[in-house]
Design an enzyme around this catalytic site. Structure first.
Site, PDB file in Angstrom:
ATOM      1  N   GLU A   1       0.847  -1.211   0.000  1.00  0.00           N
ATOM      2  CA  GLU A   1       0.000   0.000   0.000  1.00  0.00           C
ATOM      3  C   GLU A   1       0.878   1.256   0.000  1.00  0.00           C
ATOM      4  O   GLU A   1       0.596   2.224  -0.717  1.00  0.00           O
ATOM      5  CB  GLU A   1      -0.934  -0.024   1.216  1.00  0.00           C
ATOM      6  CG  GLU A   1      -1.924  -1.177   1.154  1.00  0.00           C
ATOM      7  CD  GLU A   1      -2.931  -1.163   2.299  1.00  0.00           C
ATOM      8  OE1 GLU A   1      -4.079  -0.780   2.063  1.00  0.00           O
ATOM      9  OE2 GLU A   1      -2.551  -1.537   3.432  1.00  0.00           O
TER      10      GLU A   1
ATOM     11  N   GLU B   1      -3.197 -10.073   3.835  1.00  0.00           N
ATOM     12  CA  GLU B   1      -4.409  -9.741   4.592  1.00  0.00           C
ATOM     13  C   GLU B   1      -5.457 -10.841   4.422  1.00  0.00           C
ATOM     14  O   GLU B   1      -6.151 -11.207   5.374  1.00  0.00           O
ATOM     15  CB  GLU B   1      -5.014  -8.420   4.083  1.00  0.00           C
ATOM     16  CG  GLU B   1      -4.249  -7.181   4.481  1.00  0.00           C
ATOM     17  CD  GLU B   1      -3.169  -6.804   3.471  1.00  0.00           C
ATOM     18  OE1 GLU B   1      -2.720  -7.677   2.713  1.00  0.00           O
ATOM     19  OE2 GLU B   1      -2.768  -5.630   3.476  1.00  0.00           O
TER      20      GLU B   1
END
Ligand code: 1HE
Length: 258
Positions: free
Chosen positions: A111, A131
């Site tokens: 990210e 994740e």
């Protein structure tokens, strides 16, 4: 300057921002995400471009998972919004940021990399979104930024199946714009940053601030925003001088790609 697992070094017009938490693979704690925000928000005015890299064998292992258990839903929402603010300071900060990637670029590390403007990866780089297997979701802007690099289908696959991209496949998929031999990502990123720093500041500003907004707009509005930005950029004395330099044969021609 050294603040909380991050280091800022200014070399002429270039800021070198380094994550310095190698013992935890540069995992991003709350303190570190705030330090990223502050570092990019407060870059000295003399800086024209930045390089972001990570110390040790990995660029960044993502969110510091040791802090996750302490958060309830409300705190989780605020935590995610804190990441959004910090990574906005990277993407919409004062100068273009070139990420120098190596080793793990995973979860929140991906990210962070996706908030940069150019990504240079060396051959040791791998990309993943664990994740999916940790029972959580991206929270640092990844669902917005990562599909813009690689497409929603690839991101969905990564999170559903735990797929890991190696450096070559990652470059082909669109994570990185440059793939370089192991150990050379920083040098290449610095070389690119020096080139970027020579652009007219208003051109860099337009690329950082107008281009992503135009991408969000319907075509008709995008064309209009483009026209406004083009008119503003062209009117700057620096643009006029650069065009004059070309016409008077004082500026470089565009060279063929090698
Ligand atoms: C960590 C973290 C971390 C390492 N949080 N402590 N990210 C992940 O799920 C990735 C988790 N990390 C890994 O898969 C691996 O550590 C790596 C592939 C990145 C590197 O492997 P390796 O063998 O070089 O290192 P290591 O032995 O696994 O880790 C060294 C130490 O760093 C170890 O601590 P130690 O006290 O036992 O020495 C690890 O626990 C620690 N460490 N990664 C906390 N991530 C805004 S939302 C974003 C959501 C996410 O990012 S989720 C994805 C999280």
């Amino acid at each position: 300057m050294t603040t909380q697992d991050i280091q800022l070094e200014v070399r002429g017009a270039i800021a070198i921002v380094r994550l310095t938490r190698p013992s935890k693979r540069n995992a991003i704690s709350d303190a570190l995400v705030l330090a990223i925000r502050d570092t990019f928000e407060r870059l000295p005015g003399s800086v024209r471009a930045a390089v972001l890299d990570g110390e040790g064998e990995h660029f960044c292992a993502g969110l510091d998972l040791s802090e996750l258990q302490e958060r309830d839903a409300g705190a989780g929402l605020l935590h995610s919004r804190m990441w959004h603010k910090a990574l906005d300071c990277v993407q919409y900060g004062p100068v273009p940021v070139i990420a120098a990637l190596h080793g793990a670029v995973v979860g929140g590390g991906l990210e962070l990399a996706s908030a940069c403007h150019v990504r240079v990866a060396d051959e040791s780089t791998f990309y993943a979104l664990p994740e999916g297997s940790r029972g959580i979701f991206v929270g640092g802007g990844g669902s917005v930024r990562i599909p813009r690099l690689i497409g929603a289908a690839r991101m969905t696959d990564m999170m559903l199946t735990g797929r890991v991209y190696n450096a070559q496949d990652g470059e082909r998929a669109g994570f990185a714009q440059y793939l370089v031999p192991q150990g050379t990502a920083f040098d290449k990123a610095l070389e690119l940053a020096e080139r970027v720093a020579q652009n007219a500041p208003l051109t860099n500003y337009a690329l950082m601030h107008a281009l992503p907004r135009i991408a969000e707009q319907p075509a008709d509005q995008g064309f209009f925003t483009e026209a406004l930005m083009a008119a503003i950029a062209q009117s700057a004395p620096e643009a006029k001088e650069r065009v004059r330099a070309f016409l008077e044969k004082r500026a470089d021609k565009v060279k063929r790609a090698e």
